[in-house]
Design a protein around this motif. Structure first.
Motif, short mmCIF file in Angstrom:
data_model
loop_
_atom_site.label_atom_id
_atom_site.label_comp_id
_atom_site.label_asym_id
_atom_site.label_seq_id
_atom_site.Cartn_x
_atom_site.Cartn_y
_atom_site.Cartn_z
N THR A 123 -53.92 17.63 -56.95
CA THR A 123 -52.97 17.68 -55.83
C THR A 123 -52.61 16.26 -55.44
O THR A 123 -53.47 15.47 -55.07
N PHE A 124 -51.32 15.94 -55.55
CA PHE A 124 -50.83 14.59 -55.27
C PHE A 124 -50.16 14.48 -53.91
O PHE A 124 -50.11 13.44 -53.30
N ARG A 125 -49.58 15.60 -53.47
CA ARG A 125 -48.88 15.59 -52.18
C ARG A 125 -48.82 17.02 -51.65
O ARG A 125 -49.13 17.97 -52.35
N TYR A 126 -48.40 17.12 -50.37
CA TYR A 126 -48.14 18.41 -49.73
C TYR A 126 -46.69 18.40 -49.26
O TYR A 126 -46.23 17.41 -48.70
N THR A 127 -45.99 19.51 -49.47
CA THR A 127 -44.57 19.57 -49.13
C THR A 127 -44.33 19.42 -47.63
O THR A 127 -45.21 19.69 -46.82
N ARG A 128 -43.13 19.00 -47.30
CA ARG A 128 -42.77 18.67 -45.92
C ARG A 128 -42.80 19.86 -44.98
O ARG A 128 -43.36 19.78 -43.89
N HIS A 129 -42.19 20.97 -45.36
CA HIS A 129 -42.05 22.09 -44.43
C HIS A 129 -43.15 23.13 -44.55
O HIS A 129 -43.66 23.61 -43.55
N GLN A 130 -43.51 23.49 -45.76
CA GLN A 130 -44.50 24.56 -45.93
C GLN A 130 -45.90 24.05 -46.26
O GLN A 130 -46.82 24.82 -46.42
N HIS A 131 -46.04 22.75 -46.39
CA HIS A 131 -47.34 22.09 -46.64
C HIS A 131 -48.04 22.65 -47.88
O HIS A 131 -49.25 22.85 -47.88
N LYS A 132 -47.26 22.92 -48.93
CA LYS A 132 -47.82 23.44 -50.18
C LYS A 132 -48.19 22.29 -51.09
O LYS A 132 -47.51 21.26 -51.13
N PRO A 133 -49.30 22.43 -51.83
CA PRO A 133 -49.73 21.36 -52.72
C PRO A 133 -48.82 21.20 -53.93
O PRO A 133 -48.29 22.19 -54.45
N ARG A 134 -48.64 19.97 -54.35
CA ARG A 134 -47.87 19.65 -55.55
C ARG A 134 -48.64 18.65 -56.39
O ARG A 134 -49.39 17.83 -55.87
N GLY A 135 -48.41 18.71 -57.69
CA GLY A 135 -49.04 17.77 -58.62
C GLY A 135 -48.01 17.32 -59.62
O GLY A 135 -46.83 17.24 -59.32
N ILE A 136 -48.45 17.07 -60.83
CA ILE A 136 -47.52 16.62 -61.87
C ILE A 136 -46.68 17.80 -62.33
O ILE A 136 -47.17 18.92 -62.45
N TYR A 137 -45.38 17.56 -62.57
CA TYR A 137 -44.50 18.61 -63.05
C TYR A 137 -43.76 18.13 -64.29
O TYR A 137 -44.05 18.56 -65.40
N CYS A 138 -42.81 17.21 -64.13
CA CYS A 138 -42.01 16.80 -65.29
C CYS A 138 -42.70 15.70 -66.11
O CYS A 138 -42.56 15.65 -67.31
N GLY A 139 -43.41 14.82 -65.45
CA GLY A 139 -44.12 13.75 -66.15
C GLY A 139 -43.26 12.63 -66.68
O GLY A 139 -43.73 11.77 -67.41
N ILE A 140 -41.96 12.60 -66.31
CA ILE A 140 -41.06 11.54 -66.79
C ILE A 140 -40.26 10.88 -65.68
O ILE A 140 -39.27 10.21 -65.93
N GLY A 141 -40.66 11.10 -64.42
CA GLY A 141 -40.02 10.42 -63.30
C GLY A 141 -38.73 11.03 -62.80
O GLY A 141 -38.03 10.42 -62.00
N ARG A 142 -38.38 12.24 -63.23
CA ARG A 142 -37.13 12.87 -62.81
C ARG A 142 -37.27 13.71 -61.54
O ARG A 142 -36.35 13.80 -60.76
N CYS A 143 -38.42 14.35 -61.37
CA CYS A 143 -38.63 15.17 -60.17
C CYS A 143 -39.44 14.35 -59.15
O CYS A 143 -39.71 13.18 -59.39
N THR A 144 -39.81 14.96 -58.06
CA THR A 144 -40.61 14.23 -57.06
C THR A 144 -41.93 14.93 -56.77
O THR A 144 -42.56 14.65 -55.75
N ASP A 145 -42.36 15.81 -57.64
CA ASP A 145 -43.61 16.52 -57.36
C ASP A 145 -44.83 15.60 -57.36
O ASP A 145 -45.79 15.87 -56.66
N CYS A 146 -44.82 14.53 -58.11
CA CYS A 146 -46.00 13.67 -58.22
C CYS A 146 -46.01 12.49 -57.25
O CYS A 146 -46.86 11.61 -57.37
N ILE A 147 -45.08 12.47 -56.28
CA ILE A 147 -45.02 11.29 -55.40
C ILE A 147 -46.26 11.19 -54.52
O ILE A 147 -46.82 12.18 -54.09
N MET A 148 -46.69 9.95 -54.31
CA MET A 148 -47.84 9.64 -53.46
C MET A 148 -47.55 8.36 -52.72
O MET A 148 -46.58 7.64 -53.02
N THR A 149 -48.40 8.04 -51.77
CA THR A 149 -48.31 6.76 -51.07
C THR A 149 -49.21 5.78 -51.82
O THR A 149 -50.41 6.02 -51.98
N VAL A 150 -48.61 4.70 -52.31
CA VAL A 150 -49.33 3.71 -53.12
C VAL A 150 -49.22 2.35 -52.45
O VAL A 150 -48.11 1.85 -52.23
N ASP A 151 -50.36 1.77 -52.10
CA ASP A 151 -50.40 0.48 -51.41
C ASP A 151 -49.49 0.48 -50.18
O ASP A 151 -48.77 -0.49 -49.91
N GLY A 152 -49.49 1.60 -49.44
CA GLY A 152 -48.73 1.70 -48.20
C GLY A 152 -47.27 2.07 -48.38
O GLY A 152 -46.54 2.21 -47.41
#
Length: 109
Positions: free
Chosen positions: A47-76
């Motif tokens: 689990t890399f993030r939780y969605t904004r409205h429904q707070h559902k867990p997300r992880g890796i999806y596309c693996g090539i930087g096209r989607c935003t499922d894997c976004i995290m906060t890195v060094d602030g």
């Protein structure tokens, strides 16, 4: 999770330098230069993030930087695509909640 040490086509993989990072405040030893998402998966973090409205867990999806499922906060910095961002020594990675928040003073202002 076990890392491969020999690839069926490329053969034996060279040993990589190991570095220390923190994920949600916990220290981990990972391979320098591998993508953050790969380092997380190798440490059984899915689990890399939780969605904004429904707070559902997300992880890796596309693996090539096209989607935003894997976004995290890195060094602030929020909304970093971890599937295309390499690990560096000392990185502080945090599970992102919703749209993420900038840490005070980290906006380059």
């Amino acid at each position: 999770m076990t890392r491969i040490i020999e690839h069926p086509i490329l053969g034996k993989l060279e040993e990589q330098k190991k570095v220390q990072i923190t994920i949600d405040g916990k220290p981990y030893t990972v391979h320098e230069g591998e993508m953050i998402a790969a380092a997380l998966l190798a440490n059984d973090i899915k689990t890399f993030r939780y969605t904004r409205h429904q707070h559902k867990p997300r992880g890796i999806y596309c693996g090539i930087g096209r989607c935003t499922d894997c976004i995290m906060t890195v060094d602030g910095i929020p909304n970093v695509r971890t599937c295309v961002t390499p690990v560096k020594e000392g990185m502080a990675i945090e599970t992102q909640q919703g749209s993420g928040k900038w840490k005070e003073g980290d906006r380059g202002e």
